[in-house]
Enzyme design. Structure first.
Site, PDB file in Angstrom:
ATOM      1  N   LYS A 122      36.531  22.693  -0.908  1.00 54.91           N
ATOM      2  CA  LYS A 122      37.906  23.162  -1.128  1.00 54.91           C
ATOM      3  C   LYS A 122      38.635  22.263  -2.109  1.00 54.91           C
ATOM      4  O   LYS A 122      39.628  22.653  -2.712  1.00 54.91           O
ATOM      5  CB  LYS A 122      38.668  23.175   0.196  1.00 54.91           C
ATOM      6  CG  LYS A 122      38.298  24.334   1.101  1.00 54.91           C
ATOM      7  CD  LYS A 122      39.161  24.261   2.332  1.00 54.91           C
ATOM      8  CE  LYS A 122      39.046  25.519   3.166  1.00 54.91           C
ATOM      9  NZ  LYS A 122      39.830  25.364   4.404  1.00 54.91           N
ATOM     10  N   GLU A 123      38.168  21.018  -2.207  1.00 54.45           N
ATOM     11  CA  GLU A 123      38.797  20.066  -3.124  1.00 54.45           C
ATOM     12  C   GLU A 123      37.705  19.547  -4.061  1.00 54.45           C
ATOM     13  O   GLU A 123      37.092  18.517  -3.786  1.00 54.45           O
ATOM     14  CB  GLU A 123      39.438  18.922  -2.344  1.00 54.45           C
ATOM     15  CG  GLU A 123      40.407  19.428  -1.292  1.00 54.45           C
ATOM     16  CD  GLU A 123      41.161  18.344  -0.537  1.00 54.45           C
ATOM     17  OE1 GLU A 123      42.345  18.578  -0.245  1.00 54.45           O
ATOM     18  OE2 GLU A 123      40.593  17.290  -0.222  1.00 54.45           O
ATOM     19  N   ASP A 152      37.558  12.081   3.762  1.00 52.22           N
ATOM     20  CA  ASP A 152      37.359  12.573   5.127  1.00 52.22           C
ATOM     21  C   ASP A 152      36.273  13.632   5.180  1.00 52.22           C
ATOM     22  O   ASP A 152      35.878  14.059   6.262  1.00 52.22           O
ATOM     23  CB  ASP A 152      38.671  13.146   5.689  1.00 52.22           C
ATOM     24  CG  ASP A 152      39.457  12.090   6.450  1.00 52.22           C
ATOM     25  OD1 ASP A 152      38.909  11.001   6.690  1.00 52.22           O
ATOM     26  OD2 ASP A 152      40.618  12.353   6.811  1.00 52.22           O
ATOM     27  N   LYS A 289      45.069  13.391   8.171  1.00 53.07           N
ATOM     28  CA  LYS A 289      45.417  12.585   7.009  1.00 53.07           C
ATOM     29  C   LYS A 289      46.094  11.272   7.403  1.00 53.07           C
ATOM     30  O   LYS A 289      45.878  10.239   6.752  1.00 53.07           O
ATOM     31  CB  LYS A 289      46.328  13.403   6.088  1.00 53.07           C
ATOM     32  CG  LYS A 289      46.622  12.702   4.789  1.00 53.07           C
ATOM     33  CD  LYS A 289      47.583  13.536   3.973  1.00 53.07           C
ATOM     34  CE  LYS A 289      48.080  12.749   2.787  1.00 53.07           C
ATOM     35  NZ  LYS A 289      49.291  13.340   2.228  1.00 53.07           N
ATOM     36  N   ASP A 313      47.783  12.951  -2.869  1.00 56.29           N
ATOM     37  CA  ASP A 313      46.772  13.934  -2.489  1.00 56.29           C
ATOM     38  C   ASP A 313      45.784  14.015  -3.641  1.00 56.29           C
ATOM     39  O   ASP A 313      46.144  13.734  -4.787  1.00 56.29           O
ATOM     40  CB  ASP A 313      47.415  15.306  -2.265  1.00 56.29           C
ATOM     41  CG  ASP A 313      48.271  15.321  -1.006  1.00 56.29           C
ATOM     42  OD1 ASP A 313      48.171  14.358  -0.226  1.00 56.29           O
ATOM     43  OD2 ASP A 313      49.033  16.289  -0.825  1.00 56.29           O
ATOM     44  N   ASP A 455      53.584  13.516   7.088  1.00 58.20           N
ATOM     45  CA  ASP A 455      54.497  12.971   6.082  1.00 58.20           C
ATOM     46  C   ASP A 455      55.937  13.025   6.584  1.00 58.20           C
ATOM     47  O   ASP A 455      56.653  12.023   6.603  1.00 58.20           O
ATOM     48  CB  ASP A 455      54.340  13.720   4.748  1.00 58.20           C
ATOM     49  CG  ASP A 455      54.258  15.226   4.895  1.00 58.20           C
ATOM     50  OD1 ASP A 455      54.243  15.735   6.031  1.00 58.20           O
ATOM     51  OD2 ASP A 455      54.224  15.918   3.856  1.00 58.20           O
TER      52      ASP A 455
HETATM   53  O1  LIG Z   1      41.823  15.488   7.845  1.00 58.21           O
HETATM   54  C1  LIG Z   1      42.357  15.476   6.739  1.00 58.21           C
HETATM   55  C2  LIG Z   1      43.098  16.566   6.251  1.00 58.21           C
HETATM   56  C3  LIG Z   1      43.677  16.477   4.997  1.00 58.21           C
HETATM   57  N1  LIG Z   1      43.540  15.375   4.240  1.00 58.21           N
HETATM   58  C4  LIG Z   1      44.169  15.307   2.894  1.00 58.21           C
HETATM   59  O2  LIG Z   1      45.518  15.645   2.975  1.00 58.21           O
HETATM   60  C5  LIG Z   1      45.978  16.103   1.716  1.00 58.21           C
HETATM   61  C6  LIG Z   1      46.884  17.291   1.876  1.00 58.21           C
HETATM   62  O3  LIG Z   1      46.160  18.414   2.272  1.00 58.21           O
HETATM   63  P1  LIG Z   1      46.404  19.863   1.658  1.00 58.21           P
HETATM   64  O4  LIG Z   1      45.415  20.774   2.224  1.00 58.21           O
HETATM   65  O5  LIG Z   1      46.532  19.780   0.196  1.00 58.21           O
HETATM   66  O6  LIG Z   1      47.784  20.219   2.340  1.00 58.21           O
HETATM   67  P2  LIG Z   1      49.169  20.659   1.688  1.00 58.21           P
HETATM   68  O7  LIG Z   1      49.864  21.488   2.704  1.00 58.21           O
HETATM   69  O8  LIG Z   1      48.998  21.209   0.338  1.00 58.21           O
HETATM   70  O9  LIG Z   1      49.880  19.246   1.613  1.00 58.21           O
HETATM   71  C7  LIG Z   1      51.240  18.986   1.924  1.00 58.21           C
HETATM   72  O10 LIG Z   1      51.444  18.869   3.321  1.00 58.21           O
HETATM   73  C8  LIG Z   1      50.682  17.864   3.969  1.00 58.21           C
HETATM   74  C9  LIG Z   1      51.103  17.812   5.421  1.00 58.21           C
HETATM   75  O11 LIG Z   1      50.781  18.984   6.078  1.00 58.21           O
HETATM   76  C10 LIG Z   1      50.898  16.512   3.310  1.00 58.21           C
HETATM   77  O12 LIG Z   1      50.006  15.581   3.867  1.00 58.21           O
HETATM   78  C11 LIG Z   1      50.638  16.608   1.842  1.00 58.21           C
HETATM   79  O13 LIG Z   1      50.862  15.392   1.202  1.00 58.21           O
HETATM   80  C12 LIG Z   1      51.540  17.664   1.259  1.00 58.21           C
HETATM   81  O14 LIG Z   1      51.302  17.786  -0.139  1.00 58.21           O
HETATM   82  C13 LIG Z   1      44.735  16.410   0.881  1.00 58.21           C
HETATM   83  O15 LIG Z   1      44.616  15.444  -0.131  1.00 58.21           O
HETATM   84  C14 LIG Z   1      43.612  16.302   1.900  1.00 58.21           C
HETATM   85  O16 LIG Z   1      42.447  15.847   1.332  1.00 58.21           O
HETATM   86  C15 LIG Z   1      42.822  14.298   4.717  1.00 58.21           C
HETATM   87  O17 LIG Z   1      42.679  13.288   4.030  1.00 58.21           O
HETATM   88  N2  LIG Z   1      42.257  14.370   5.957  1.00 58.21           N
HETATM   89 MN   LIG Z   2      48.073  20.251  -1.281  1.00 60.56          MN
END
Ligand SMILES: O=c1ccn([C@@H]2O[C@H](COP(=O)(O)OP(=O)(O)O[C@H]3O[C@H](CO)[C@@H](O)[C@H](O)[C@H]3O)[C@@H](O)[C@H]2O)c(=O)[nH]1
Ligand SMILES: [Mn+2]
Length: 742
Positions: A122-123, A152, A289, A313, A455
């Protein structure tokens, strides 16, 4: 943190302006409007209460009065919470050019950058590589920068990609410096740069071949021997044994570049680059996260322990090499520093279409409301693009909370090289999955656990502790990330956020009680997000109830001739008007605003309802919390439709059902009303507001009608959803008509 203090005083000595803050011109108007609007809301609620207490003779009038009272009370409450960030909005500006004048570069504080990734599919690893390179190439003393990537996903593919990035950095960093490149994300650079030279051609070829190697490895899912160039690399990859899975594996820490040792092709030092995949086991909780970031806080403490930490991120690449200097303009200001926890840059996104059909920019959340927060204790932490002071993770500004081992303390100086045995073994120890047991991590220190919106929760707790933050929104966006590029991803993301917020709302740290008690108006700003999901109540009521009444010829709003009619108009136009003005004043367009309010309505009928339901199920122990990572992959056909501003439904999902029901019901009620007007029957005066409302919802539902009737592409609304929604809309009409409107 001695380094940070010295740095501050030396700059303070020179009386050069590093930043300014100015109240917004609209503040007075906001306050006057708030007073008038409060009177109007009170009048409306008084009217509802009176109707409920005095005139409810039948089940029908009782149901209607009660529903309207509840819906409008929620709207009133949410409106009151927004006043917290309309009372004192400010604009800041910073002057990095002055920083350069007054401070020597070798006095700059160290900077640890944390990049989180969680899933190589996904990333895509190439995205992580680009983000890492973009910050490694910051216009900042390289020997002071350390980049830590948390994986992770525990993926050998990501590690391989980063090894390649480390080799490419040898060429990329000097290239950027020499040519004063602004786009230090290679992908963005090669896409946008048109001027070619031998040198550019050369480095582009290197980048392309890196891409091919990474692409090949990702495609085959393994690192074949031809790609392994040293014993060291072999040793690293050997950690992926047969028993290694993403949920169950030992810690992997790989130092890919060591600053003060590794030099680029021009002989300049490179920054540290460290790959970290914390230990995972199926029997312990990993806190998503937040857990990853805490592991990085500790691992980085053992290796570089910089006083400044930037969290990113994996998709949030740097778009401006000067960004750390902008952050320093605040961090080094002695008037701000003592209570400063973090400097927040807004999330901005690349590749948004012209009118931003999914409101992915989330302008209110990321750009407008923070101006208002900044006049109080500062913007909320939004997960990425945030320069923290490491000290802010250990207690409040006046009371330091020590961590369990002295090496993790923010003022502990790292003496040994990061590849030394003692450092590496300590780093492995603190990345272990049982390390946090019986410690303050996640509760009193570090990023806080207990919410999927870690966050929001972490920033909230820091503000409660007396820290402040600063909003930094330079003209050239500091970071660009990927926004969800289809409706379902967007709705799922918002559902996750909703659940995360509810976890805070109903915890002992609830913003409405604990938050307002500890910080007044600032607590109210957090209460606004805490109750986002409650928007689903008025949105649902207003999308269905007046329409069901209309279909039964029942008037529920005031007639045109009544004074209350104007109260309704004022309340509606006032709220929408203020929202629109703010949006446009902060650089938005009408088209984007229109989509923003549409998506708000759609979220109210999907993400918020489903988030609320899932939260309840989870609280009852029926299902479990999970962090569903948003996909950062873009398909060709999908992106073509996105560019044409066509809504993407595609997969059948229950999330689409309520909004489709609303679309269908509003179509029929509007048509019913319209046909009665044409025929000159019915009470037009009484039904006018209901007609207008149905019309408004219909205009908002236009993409849904299109997706049901007009489209044949893959992204149209699945027939299954249409059928189920039609049936449910009919059932709702039938039940309402036979029980309430009979
Ligand atoms: O178990 C996990 C799950 C996620 N991530 C990281 O968390 C980040 C955010 O994940 P993403 O799927 O992009 O979520 P978004 O909803 O787009 O992110 C927003 O919302 C998140 C909270 O839900 C915040 O952590 C993010 O910074 C914010 O940009 C990514 O870099 C992931 O790789 C981890 O490191 N470990
Ligand atoms: Mn994101």
């Amino acid at each position: 943190m001695g380094g940070l203090r010295e740095f501050t005083t030396s700059t303070a000595a020179a009386a050069t302006t590093l930043n300014t803050v100015e109240p917004l011109r609209r503040t007075t108007l906001n306050r006057v409007f708030a007073a008038v609007y409060t009177c109007a809301i009170s009048a409306l609620l008084y009217h509802h209460a009176q109707a409920l207490l005095l005139h409810n003779k039948t089940l029908l009038s009782f149901t209607i009065s009660l529903s309207l009272l509840v819906a409008d009370t929620v709207l009133a409450f949410m409106w009151i919470t927004t006043q917290s960030f309309r009372m004192r909005p400010v604009h800041r500006r910073e002057y990095p050019e002055n920083l350069k004048k007054v401070t020597k570069r070798d006095e700059f504080p160290g900077l640890d950058v944390f990049i989180c990734t969680a899933d190589p599919y996904k990333e895509p690893p190439m995205g992580v590589v680009n983000t890492a390179l973009s910050v490694m190439a910051y216009d900042y003393p390289t020997e002071k920068v350390s980049v830590y990537v948390s994986d992770d996903g525990g993926s050998i593919l990501t590690l391989f990609a980063l090894m390649e990035a480390a080799k490419f950095a040898n060429h990329w960093l000097p290239f950027c410096r020499k040519n004063d490149v602004m786009e230090r994300n290679p992908d963005a650079y090669f896409t946008s740069n048109q001027s070619w030279s031998y040198e550019t051609e050369n480095i582009k070829m290197m980048y392309e071949s890196l891409k091919v190697r990474v692409g090949h490895v990702v495609e085959t899912g393994k690192v074949s021997d031809e790609y392994i160039t040293s014993d060291q690399e072999h040793e690293a990859f050997d950690k992926w044994t047969d028993r290694f899975t993403r949920q169950d594996h030992p810690t992997v820490i790989q130092v890919l570049l060591e600053s003060r040792k590794d030099k680029d092709i021009t002989g300049n030092y490179l920054p540290n680059l460290v790959y970290v995949s914390r230990e995972k086991s199926k029997t312990s909780h990993h806190y998503f996260k937040a857990g990853a970031l805490n592991a990085l806080l500790r691992v980085s403490a053992t290796m570089s322990n910089a006083p400044i930490v930037l969290t990113l991120d994996c998709d949030a690449y740097s778009n401006d090499p000067e960004t750390p200097l902008r952050a320093l303009c605040y961090i080094s200001d002695p008037n701000i520093l003592p209570n400063l926890a973090f400097v927040q840059f807004p999330q901005r996104f690349r590749g948004i279409n012209k009118n931003d059909i999914y409101a992915s920019e989330n302008k209110c959340l990321y750009e407008i409301n923070p101006l208002g927060h900044d006049g109080l204790r500062g913007p909320h932490y939004v997960g990425t693009g945030t320069f923290f002071r490491r000290r802010a993770f250990f207690g409040n500004p006046s009371t330091f909370i020590a961590s369990e081992i002295v090496e993790l303390s923010p003022d502990h100086a790292v003496e040994e090289p990061i590849k030394s045995q003692s450092i590496l073994s300590l780093a492995h120890r603190v990345a272990g999955c049982n390390y946090e047991n019986q410690t303050n991590w996640g509760s009193k220190i570090g990023f806080r656990y207990g919410s999927l919106s870690e966050d929001y929760f972490t920033g909230f707790r820091q503000h409660c502790e007396g820290w402040r933050s600063v909003f930094c929104n330079p003209e050239r966006p500091a970071f660009y990330g990927d926004a969800p590029n289809n409706l379902l991803d967007l709705l799922h993301q918002n559902k996750r956020w909703a659940i995360g917020l509810l976890q805070v709302t109903f915890s002992k740290y609830s913003p409405v009680i604990f938050g307002i008690h500890s910080m007044g108006l600032m607590g109210l700003t957090y209460s606004h997000s805490a109750f986002w999901t409650s928007f689903s109540i008025p949105i649902t009521v207003y999308a269905f109830l007046p329409q069901l009444a209309l279909l039964n010829g029942v008037t529920i709003f005031p007639k045109v001739s009544e004074p209350l009619f104007f109260l309704y108009c004022f309340l509606f136009l006032g709220a929408y008007g203020q929202d629109f003005l703010e949006f446009v004043l902060e650089g938005g367009t009408f088209g984007k605003w229109w989509n923003d309010q549409r998506i708000w309505m759609i979220k109210g009928l999907s993400s918020y309802i489903f988030g609320l339901t899932e939260y309840l199920l989870m609280s009852l122990g029926i299902s479990a919390f999970g962090f569903n990572v948003t996909s950062k992959v873009v398909g060709d056909e999908l992106s073509k439709r996105y560019d044409q501003e066509i809504f993407e439904f595609g997969a059948p999902s229950p999330m689409f059902v309520p909004m489709t029901m609303a679309a269908i019901l509003n179509f029929f009620s509007f048509s019913w009303g319209f046909s009665h007007i044409i025929r000159g029957v019915g009470d037009l005066q009484g039904l006018l507001l209901q007609m207008l409302l149905s019309g408004f919802v219909m205009v908002n539902c236009w993409p849904i009608y299109e997706a049901i009737v007009l489209r044949s592409d893959k992204g149209k609304l699945p027939a299954k959803v249409t059928i189920i929604a039609t049936f449910l809309a009919w059932a709702l009409y039938y039940i309402a008509t036979s029980l309430i409107f009979k």
